[in-house]
Design a protein around this motif. Structure first.
Motif, PDB file in Angstrom:
ATOM      1  N   LEU A  22       0.851  -1.176   0.000  1.00 55.84           N
ATOM      2  CA  LEU A  22       0.000   0.000   0.000  1.00 55.84           C
ATOM      3  C   LEU A  22       0.893   1.234   0.000  1.00 55.84           C
ATOM      4  O   LEU A  22       2.064   1.151   0.374  1.00 55.84           O
ATOM      5  CB  LEU A  22      -0.893   0.049   1.247  1.00 55.84           C
ATOM      6  N   ALA A  23       0.344   2.368  -0.393  1.00 52.92           N
ATOM      7  CA  ALA A  23       1.117   3.612  -0.327  1.00 52.92           C
ATOM      8  C   ALA A  23       0.186   4.799  -0.160  1.00 52.92           C
ATOM      9  O   ALA A  23      -0.961   4.784  -0.628  1.00 52.92           O
ATOM     10  CB  ALA A  23       1.968   3.799  -1.582  1.00 52.92           C
ATOM     11  N   PHE A  24       0.702   5.826   0.502  1.00 47.73           N
ATOM     12  CA  PHE A  24      -0.071   7.034   0.766  1.00 47.73           C
ATOM     13  C   PHE A  24       0.782   8.253   0.456  1.00 47.73           C
ATOM     14  O   PHE A  24       1.911   8.377   0.930  1.00 47.73           O
ATOM     15  CB  PHE A  24      -0.544   7.042   2.224  1.00 47.73           C
ATOM     16  N   LEU A  25       0.223   9.135  -0.364  1.00 38.82           N
ATOM     17  CA  LEU A  25       0.925  10.330  -0.833  1.00 38.82           C
ATOM     18  C   LEU A  25       0.791  11.438   0.208  1.00 38.82           C
ATOM     19  O   LEU A  25      -0.317  11.733   0.673  1.00 38.82           O
ATOM     20  CB  LEU A  25       0.314  10.782  -2.159  1.00 38.82           C
ATOM     21  N   ARG A  26       1.923  12.037   0.572  1.00 39.85           N
ATOM     22  CA  ARG A  26       1.906  13.109   1.550  1.00 39.85           C
ATOM     23  C   ARG A  26       2.890  14.204   1.133  1.00 39.85           C
ATOM     24  O   ARG A  26       3.788  13.987   0.322  1.00 39.85           O
ATOM     25  CB  ARG A  26       2.280  12.575   2.937  1.00 39.85           C
ATOM     26  N   ASP A  27       2.713  15.390   1.718  1.00 43.58           N
ATOM     27  CA  ASP A  27       3.537  16.545   1.355  1.00 43.58           C
ATOM     28  C   ASP A  27       4.923  16.501   1.973  1.00 43.58           C
ATOM     29  O   ASP A  27       5.851  17.125   1.461  1.00 43.58           O
ATOM     30  CB  ASP A  27       2.841  17.848   1.772  1.00 43.58           C
ATOM     31  N   ALA A  28       5.061  15.801   3.099  1.00 46.17           N
ATOM     32  CA  ALA A  28       6.358  15.793   3.796  1.00 46.17           C
ATOM     33  C   ALA A  28       6.500  14.507   4.586  1.00 46.17           C
ATOM     34  O   ALA A  28       5.519  13.866   4.953  1.00 46.17           O
ATOM     35  CB  ALA A  28       6.470  16.996   4.728  1.00 46.17           C
ATOM     36  N   LYS A  29       7.747  14.133   4.875  1.00 45.34           N
ATOM     37  CA  LYS A  29       7.993  12.918   5.659  1.00 45.34           C
ATOM     38  C   LYS A  29       8.340  13.290   7.096  1.00 45.34           C
ATOM     39  O   LYS A  29       9.506  13.426   7.472  1.00 45.34           O
ATOM     40  CB  LYS A  29       9.085  12.054   5.015  1.00 45.34           C
ATOM     41  N   THR A  30       7.298  13.446   7.902  1.00 47.20           N
ATOM     42  CA  THR A  30       7.452  13.779   9.311  1.00 47.20           C
ATOM     43  C   THR A  30       6.812  12.675  10.155  1.00 47.20           C
ATOM     44  O   THR A  30       5.988  11.896   9.674  1.00 47.20           O
ATOM     45  CB  THR A  30       6.767  15.105   9.650  1.00 47.20           C
ATOM     46  N   SER A  31       7.193  12.639  11.435  1.00 45.38           N
ATOM     47  CA  SER A  31       6.613  11.631  12.318  1.00 45.38           C
ATOM     48  C   SER A  31       5.117  11.864  12.501  1.00 45.38           C
ATOM     49  O   SER A  31       4.341  10.912  12.641  1.00 45.38           O
ATOM     50  CB  SER A  31       7.328  11.653  13.676  1.00 45.38           C
ATOM     51  N   GLN A  32       4.693  13.125  12.486  1.00 44.99           N
ATOM     52  CA  GLN A  32       3.270  13.421  12.616  1.00 44.99           C
ATOM     53  C   GLN A  32       2.491  12.879  11.412  1.00 44.99           C
ATOM     54  O   GLN A  32       1.370  12.371  11.552  1.00 44.99           O
ATOM     55  CB  GLN A  32       3.036  14.926  12.756  1.00 44.99           C
ATOM     56  N   THR A  33       3.089  13.003  10.236  1.00 43.91           N
ATOM     57  CA  THR A  33       2.448  12.487   9.032  1.00 43.91           C
ATOM     58  C   THR A  33       2.277  10.979   9.113  1.00 43.91           C
ATOM     59  O   THR A  33       1.202  10.437   8.814  1.00 43.91           O
ATOM     60  CB  THR A  33       3.284  12.846   7.781  1.00 43.91           C
ATOM     61  N   PHE A  34       3.330  10.292   9.537  1.00 47.80           N
ATOM     62  CA  PHE A  34       3.254   8.834   9.648  1.00 47.80           C
ATOM     63  C   PHE A  34       2.214   8.418  10.680  1.00 47.80           C
ATOM     64  O   PHE A  34       1.434   7.479  10.460  1.00 47.80           O
ATOM     65  CB  PHE A  34       4.622   8.271  10.006  1.00 47.80           C
ATOM     66  N   THR A  35       2.155   9.122  11.802  1.00 43.52           N
ATOM     67  CA  THR A  35       1.160   8.811  12.830  1.00 43.52           C
ATOM     68  C   THR A  35      -0.252   8.975  12.289  1.00 43.52           C
ATOM     69  O   THR A  35      -1.132   8.147  12.547  1.00 43.52           O
ATOM     70  CB  THR A  35       1.360   9.706  14.065  1.00 43.52           C
ATOM     71  N   ARG A  36      -0.489  10.023  11.498  1.00 47.70           N
ATOM     72  CA  ARG A  36      -1.820  10.239  10.938  1.00 47.70           C
ATOM     73  C   ARG A  36      -2.203   9.114   9.978  1.00 47.70           C
ATOM     74  O   ARG A  36      -3.376   8.714   9.911  1.00 47.70           O
ATOM     75  CB  ARG A  36      -1.886  11.604  10.244  1.00 47.70           C
ATOM     76  N   ILE A  37      -1.233   8.601   9.232  1.00 52.20           N
ATOM     77  CA  ILE A  37      -1.523   7.478   8.339  1.00 52.20           C
ATOM     78  C   ILE A  37      -1.907   6.243   9.155  1.00 52.20           C
ATOM     79  O   ILE A  37      -2.881   5.546   8.834  1.00 52.20           O
ATOM     80  CB  ILE A  37      -0.312   7.179   7.442  1.00 52.20           C
ATOM     81  N   ILE A  38      -1.144   5.960  10.216  1.00 52.79           N
ATOM     82  CA  ILE A  38      -1.461   4.810  11.067  1.00 52.79           C
ATOM     83  C   ILE A  38      -2.842   4.978  11.693  1.00 52.79           C
ATOM     84  O   ILE A  38      -3.633   4.023  11.768  1.00 52.79           O
ATOM     85  CB  ILE A  38      -0.381   4.633  12.154  1.00 52.79           C
ATOM     86  N   ASN A  39      -3.172   6.192  12.129  1.00 55.13           N
ATOM     87  CA  ASN A  39      -4.504   6.447  12.695  1.00 55.13           C
ATOM     88  C   ASN A  39      -5.593   6.159  11.655  1.00 55.13           C
ATOM     89  O   ASN A  39      -6.637   5.584  11.983  1.00 55.13           O
ATOM     90  CB  ASN A  39      -4.612   7.888  13.175  1.00 55.13           C
ATOM     91  N   MET A  40      -5.360   6.590  10.427  1.00 61.04           N
ATOM     92  CA  MET A  40      -6.331   6.355   9.366  1.00 61.04           C
ATOM     93  C   MET A  40      -6.525   4.860   9.115  1.00 61.04           C
ATOM     94  O   MET A  40      -7.647   4.364   8.981  1.00 61.04           O
ATOM     95  CB  MET A  40      -5.884   7.067   8.091  1.00 61.04           C
ATOM     96  N   LEU A  41      -5.414   4.107   9.077  1.00 51.45           N
ATOM     97  CA  LEU A  41      -5.514   2.659   8.864  1.00 51.45           C
ATOM     98  C   LEU A  41      -6.243   1.992  10.030  1.00 51.45           C
ATOM     99  O   LEU A  41      -7.060   1.078   9.833  1.00 51.45           O
ATOM    100  CB  LEU A  41      -4.110   2.068   8.708  1.00 51.45           C
TER     101      LEU A  41
END
Length: 215
Positions: A22-41
């Motif tokens: 799977l993959a998710f497009l984001r504007d930046a590679k930050t820990s907050q971004t990764f956490t939001r993806i995990i929350n979404m999953l």
């Protein structure tokens, strides 16, 4: 994390149980971004399916993966109840530096991904819908490692209707075999041209020469 161009959009890629990418497009590679993806999953799958899919998470040592507490424990209401955390039942571990062999499945998968998203091509023209199209095709391609099954069919066989509904919620579809393509043209002519330029640059053709060819 797969990078398109410097300071551009990035792809956070996952390989579920070594079989389903799977993959998710984001504007930046930050820990907050990764956490939001995990929350979404977590929210899309629900706790039961999430725990079946993610026994542990094994990233590299990039800064975007630097907050394991936020990954292992879900905070459902950070505004009104910031102290309450729910264990997701998942643990984070880290690969040793320069040891891609510790996660070989996703490294091999990235080779297939780069057939469509050529290295050196910016992701800024991509949308999540385009990423979903790419991954729908990648997951509808039969794999020798799965005894000729597609990753999509293997995933549904393992997780049933609950798994199919989860993939639907992410926009991942089963593509008929005759329609599967792993070519940059999948994303349209503009992306095909960008991929062609990236290939020329890798072969030593300068931007000045490329521009003269286009004229």
């Amino acid at each position: 994390t797969v990078i398109g161009s410097i300071s551009g959009k990035v792809l956070f890629t996952f390989m579920i149980r070594g079989k389903f990418p799977l993959a998710f497009l984001r504007d930046a590679k930050t820990s907050q971004t990764f956490t939001r993806i995990i929350n979404m999953l977590w929210e899309n799958a629900g706790p039961s399916l999430f725990r079946k899919m993610f026994h542990c998470i094994l990233p590299d040592n990039g800064p975007e993966f630097s907050d394991p507490n936020a990954i292992e424990k879900y905070r459902p209401d950070p505004v009104h109840n910031p102290c309450k955390r729910v264990s997701r039942g998942v643990r984070m571990f880290y690969c040793n530096p320069y040891c891609s062999s510790q996660k070989p499945h996703i490294e091999r998968f990235h080779l297939d991904l780069r057939r469509i998203l050529q290295k050196g091509t910016s992701f800024n023209m991509l949308s999540q819908e385009g990423v979903n199209l790419v991954f729908s095709n990648l997951n509808s391609y039969p794999r020798e490692s799965l005894n000729g099954m597609t990753p999509y069919d293997k995933f549904v066989a393992e997780y049933g209707q609950e798994g199919r509904d989860f993939l639907d919620s992410l926009g991942i579809k089963r593509i008929p075999a005759a329609q599967v393509t792993l070519h940059p043209f999948l994303l349209g002519q503009n992306f095909q041209r960008a991929a062609d330029k990236a290939i020329l640059r890798k072969n030593g053709v300068t931007d000045k020469k490329i521009n003269s060819i286009e004229k």
